[in-house]
Design an enzyme around this catalytic site. Structure first.
Site, mmCIF file in Angstrom:
data_model
loop_
_atom_site.group_PDB
_atom_site.id
_atom_site.type_symbol
_atom_site.label_atom_id
_atom_site.label_comp_id
_atom_site.label_asym_id
_atom_site.label_seq_id
_atom_site.Cartn_x
_atom_site.Cartn_y
_atom_site.Cartn_z
ATOM 1 N N HIS A 279 0.879 -1.188 0.000
ATOM 2 C CA HIS A 279 0.000 0.000 0.000
ATOM 3 C C HIS A 279 0.908 1.228 0.000
ATOM 4 O O HIS A 279 1.667 1.427 -0.965
ATOM 5 C CB HIS A 279 -0.928 -0.106 1.208
ATOM 6 C CG HIS A 279 -2.086 0.837 1.240
ATOM 7 N ND1 HIS A 279 -2.450 1.619 0.191
ATOM 8 C CD2 HIS A 279 -2.970 1.133 2.241
ATOM 9 C CE1 HIS A 279 -3.508 2.359 0.522
ATOM 10 N NE2 HIS A 279 -3.834 2.081 1.764
ATOM 11 N N HIS A 318 -2.309 -2.412 -9.923
ATOM 12 C CA HIS A 318 -3.263 -1.816 -8.989
ATOM 13 C C HIS A 318 -4.511 -2.682 -8.959
ATOM 14 O O HIS A 318 -4.906 -3.233 -9.986
ATOM 15 C CB HIS A 318 -3.632 -0.390 -9.431
ATOM 16 C CG HIS A 318 -4.173 0.433 -8.323
ATOM 17 N ND1 HIS A 318 -5.490 0.378 -7.952
ATOM 18 C CD2 HIS A 318 -3.568 1.295 -7.480
ATOM 19 C CE1 HIS A 318 -5.667 1.187 -6.940
ATOM 20 N NE2 HIS A 318 -4.522 1.751 -6.623
ATOM 21 N N ASP A 374 2.797 5.370 -7.106
ATOM 22 C CA ASP A 374 4.061 5.269 -6.376
ATOM 23 C C ASP A 374 5.283 5.147 -7.267
ATOM 24 O O ASP A 374 6.411 5.225 -6.779
ATOM 25 C CB ASP A 374 4.021 4.054 -5.434
ATOM 26 C CG ASP A 374 3.071 4.284 -4.289
ATOM 27 O OD1 ASP A 374 3.037 5.423 -3.791
ATOM 28 O OD2 ASP A 374 2.364 3.353 -3.900
HETATM 29 N N1 CMC Z 1 4.933 -6.988 -10.516
HETATM 30 C C1 CMC Z 1 4.829 -8.215 -11.071
HETATM 31 N N2 CMC Z 1 3.702 -8.917 -11.146
HETATM 32 C C2 CMC Z 1 2.613 -8.371 -10.618
HETATM 33 C C3 CMC Z 1 2.614 -7.092 -10.021
HETATM 34 C C4 CMC Z 1 3.837 -6.404 -9.991
HETATM 35 N N3 CMC Z 1 3.917 -5.196 -9.437
HETATM 36 N N4 CMC Z 1 1.383 -6.797 -9.582
HETATM 37 C C5 CMC Z 1 0.610 -7.843 -9.890
HETATM 38 N N5 CMC Z 1 1.356 -8.791 -10.514
HETATM 39 C C6 CMC Z 1 0.873 -10.058 -11.072
HETATM 40 C C7 CMC Z 1 0.625 -11.079 -9.984
HETATM 41 O O1 CMC Z 1 1.769 -11.877 -9.740
HETATM 42 C C8 CMC Z 1 -0.516 -11.856 -10.568
HETATM 43 O O2 CMC Z 1 0.007 -12.722 -11.556
HETATM 44 P P1 CMC Z 1 -0.635 -14.191 -11.739
HETATM 45 O O3 CMC Z 1 -2.044 -13.933 -12.256
HETATM 46 O O4 CMC Z 1 0.252 -14.830 -12.730
HETATM 47 O O5 CMC Z 1 -0.611 -14.843 -10.404
HETATM 48 C C9 CMC Z 1 -1.342 -10.806 -11.301
HETATM 49 O O6 CMC Z 1 -0.406 -9.780 -11.645
HETATM 50 C C10 CMC Z 1 -2.457 -10.199 -10.456
HETATM 51 O O7 CMC Z 1 -1.868 -9.695 -9.272
HETATM 52 P P2 CMC Z 1 -2.594 -9.644 -7.869
HETATM 53 O O8 CMC Z 1 -1.560 -9.626 -6.790
HETATM 54 O O9 CMC Z 1 -3.643 -10.720 -7.820
HETATM 55 O O10 CMC Z 1 -3.313 -8.254 -7.978
HETATM 56 P P3 CMC Z 1 -3.929 -7.445 -6.761
HETATM 57 O O11 CMC Z 1 -5.038 -6.638 -7.309
HETATM 58 O O12 CMC Z 1 -4.231 -8.345 -5.612
HETATM 59 O O13 CMC Z 1 -2.705 -6.528 -6.291
HETATM 60 C C11 CMC Z 1 -1.225 -4.765 -6.000
HETATM 61 C C12 CMC Z 1 -2.602 -5.181 -6.523
HETATM 62 C C13 CMC Z 1 -1.099 -3.245 -6.045
HETATM 63 C C14 CMC Z 1 -1.073 -5.189 -4.529
HETATM 64 C C15 CMC Z 1 -0.137 -5.429 -6.869
HETATM 65 O O14 CMC Z 1 -0.251 -5.036 -8.212
HETATM 66 C C16 CMC Z 1 1.289 -5.154 -6.350
HETATM 67 O O15 CMC Z 1 1.772 -5.876 -5.469
HETATM 68 N N6 CMC Z 1 1.971 -4.101 -6.900
HETATM 69 C C17 CMC Z 1 3.259 -3.734 -6.398
HETATM 70 C C18 CMC Z 1 3.096 -2.918 -5.125
HETATM 71 C C19 CMC Z 1 2.610 -1.518 -5.421
HETATM 72 O O16 CMC Z 1 3.118 -0.835 -6.292
HETATM 73 N N7 CMC Z 1 1.639 -1.071 -4.608
HETATM 74 C C20 CMC Z 1 1.127 0.295 -4.692
HETATM 75 C C21 CMC Z 1 -0.308 0.323 -5.094
HETATM 76 S S1 CMC Z 1 -0.841 1.972 -5.551
HETATM 77 C C22 CMC Z 1 -0.763 2.899 -4.100
HETATM 78 C C23 CMC Z 1 -1.735 2.458 -3.084
HETATM 79 O O17 CMC Z 1 -2.939 2.413 -3.350
HETATM 80 O O18 CMC Z 1 -1.292 2.192 -1.970
#
Ligand code: CMC
Length: 440
Positions: A279, A318, A374
């Site tokens: 986050h 996201h 971010d």
């Molecule tokens: N790098 C590589 N792969 C990713 C990433 C990433 N940053 N984000 C998602 N994926 C992949 C993930 O491995 C999954 O792949 P698969 O379907 O093969 O298993 C797929 O994309 C879907 O990911 P998810 O984790 O199920 O998606 P989510 O909606 O639960 O997570 C997130 C959203 C923001 C937590 C995630 O994209 C992430 O960890 N990003 C990096 C951390 C980040 O930048 N966070 C800041 C968010 S914006 C500011 C805020 O609101 O706080």
């Protein structure tokens, strides 16, 4: 979530959902309102009369609206973000952070007089009790500023016991002034403690962002005068971070606030949620990632690691945006303006190349992973001379107005009660305890 449209389009047809339970053959008609059904309406679906009734299973609330809200609208597929109907791009260009905070809390942009009064009230509540310094002094020298910030927020509740009177609009208003006013002070004190420098008192002649910069960086000069372009950039960053509907920390603010605890305690819980690397901690992780990559030549190897599951590309992806995060687009432009004053952050080249490669790569395209807020914000913060571990604290300063708006909306919403999700129990059936001496 997209604005509901189906009710209007289907005018004349019944706004109901028919469900057939194939276990019993019974049919149910559930009313549809705003493209949703009420989860509680499912409880009538039972096999036996004494069954608990049907629930939905939705870990991480992937498809559950926990409230009705009029504050922030996001269309993640189109990359749209609006506060109270105003596009984020216009707010960032035409308003100050305090105007936007007023908009979020009160529903409308302030008039000139309202704005002057709002800014005065907030400015007059920037000071903290002297005892809070003693509290800060108790932290270890290398304590993470976000840990200090979270604790200091919770501690504030003990200084203002009347904040418990959350049903009193005047008391709520006062606490809103206090929280928006004091978060930059707490943040700056946490930083000054971590570098062993004396705390700097707020300067009521400076605007919100400039005063924060003064409390952070003033040394011996009688008056700290920040570069206006840099203070403006920080103010825009506060606007971009001010609200983002039902994200993890806002849900914490609402969830904890729903127990009717005072808003300082609820805000501490929200800030704790923001601290996590998925986050608000992500901006810090982006900088660490760029340091780890080190040079453009190492990007292909890094991307390969990410694709093979060894780490994530921080600042990408996201839960809601499956397109460009509009905040990232504004921040990218803002970075150019900041670097004109501060000089170019050498990590920008790595970030730009990383973005270019990732946006062309099948792995990221297929998963709709785009830069989020971010990805570039950390580069600006670093150019403004903020240390990396202050980044989540900066996020929290801007987000406070959003947390408070959402908290107040929750309190005034007659549909709301104490937050209390259900579970699907898959543990052991009832069994009897065997005395310790007889257990093998
Ligand atoms: N790098 C590589 N792969 C990713 C990433 C990433 N940053 N984000 C998602 N994926 C992949 C993930 O491995 C999954 O792949 P698969 O379907 O093969 O298993 C797929 O994309 C879907 O990911 P998810 O984790 O199920 O998606 P989510 O909606 O639960 O997570 C997130 C959203 C923001 C937590 C995630 O994209 C992430 O960890 N990003 C990096 C951390 C980040 O930048 N966070 C800041 C968010 S914006 C500011 C805020 O609101 O706080």
């Amino acid at each position: 979530m997209a604005q509901p449209t189906a009710d209007a389009k289907n005018a004349g047809k019944p706004a109901t959902l028919s469900i057939v339970d194939n276990r019993t053959g019974k049919q149910y008609e559930l009313p549809i309102e705003n493209d949703t059904i009420k989860a509680i309406d499912l409880r009538q679906i039972k096999v036996k009369d004494d069954d608990f009734g049907m629930m939905t299973y939705d870990p991480a609330y992937m498809n559950t609206a926990a409230c009705k809200s009029s504050i922030t609208f996001i269309d993640g597929d189109k990359g749209i973000l609006q506060y109270r109907g105003y596009p984020i791009e216009q707010l960032a260009e035409k308003c100050s952070y305090l105007e936007v905070a007023y908009l979020l809390v009160n529903g409308e942009l302030p008039t000139k007089d309202q704005n002057a009064d709002w800014a005065k009230q907030i400015t007059e509540h920037t000071f903290v009790h002297e005892n809070l310094k003693k509290f800060m002094d108790g932290f270890h020298h290398d304590a993470h500023p976000m840990g200090m910030f979270v604790s200091a927020l919770a501690a504030l509740s003990t200084f203002y016991p009347s904040a418990k009177k959350i049903a009193d609009p005047a008391e709520r208003k006062l606490t809103i002034y206090r929280l928006i006013g004091k978060v930059p002070t707490l943040a700056a004190f946490a930083y000054r403690h971590s570098i062993g420098m004396p705390y700097v008192h707020p300067d009521n002649e400076l605007d919100y962002a400039s005063n924060f910069l003064s409390m952070m960086f003033k040394i011996a000069e009688p008056k700290y005068k920040p570069e206006p372009a840099l203070a403006k950039a920080l103010d825009v960053l506060f606007i971009l971070h001010a609200d983002h509907e039902q994200n993890c920390s806002t849900s914490a603010m609402r969830g904890v606030g729903s127990s009717k605890v005072d808003p300082f305690s609820a805000a501490a819980a929200a800030a704790a949620a923001l601290y996590g690397p998925l986050h608000g901690g992500a901006n810090e992780e982006v900088l660490r990632m760029l340091d780890h990559i080190g040079s453009i030549n190492n990007i292909p190897g890094f991307i390969k690691d990410v694709k093979e599951g060894r780490g994530r590309l921080m600042g990408f992806g996201h839960r809601v945006y499956k397109n460009f995060d509009p905040r990232a687009t504004i921040i990218k432009k803002l970075a150019d303006q900041v670097f004109e004053v501060t000089g170019r952050n050498p990590k920008l080249d790595i970030a730009l190349e990383l973005e270019k490669i990732a946006l062309q790569d099948e792995y990221f395209i297929k998963r709709k992973l785009y830069p989020n807020v971010d990805f570039y914000s950390g580069l600006i913060y670093q150019a403004l001379k903020f240390p990396v571990d202050m980044f989540p604290v900066l996020f929290a300063i801007g987000r406070m107005s959003g947390w408070l708006s959402q908290w107040q909306e929750m309190l005034l919403d007659e549909d709301q009660k104490i937050a209390r999700p259900r579970q699907v129990y898959l543990g052991r059936e009832k069994r009897d305890v065997v005395m310790l001496s007889q257990r093998s």
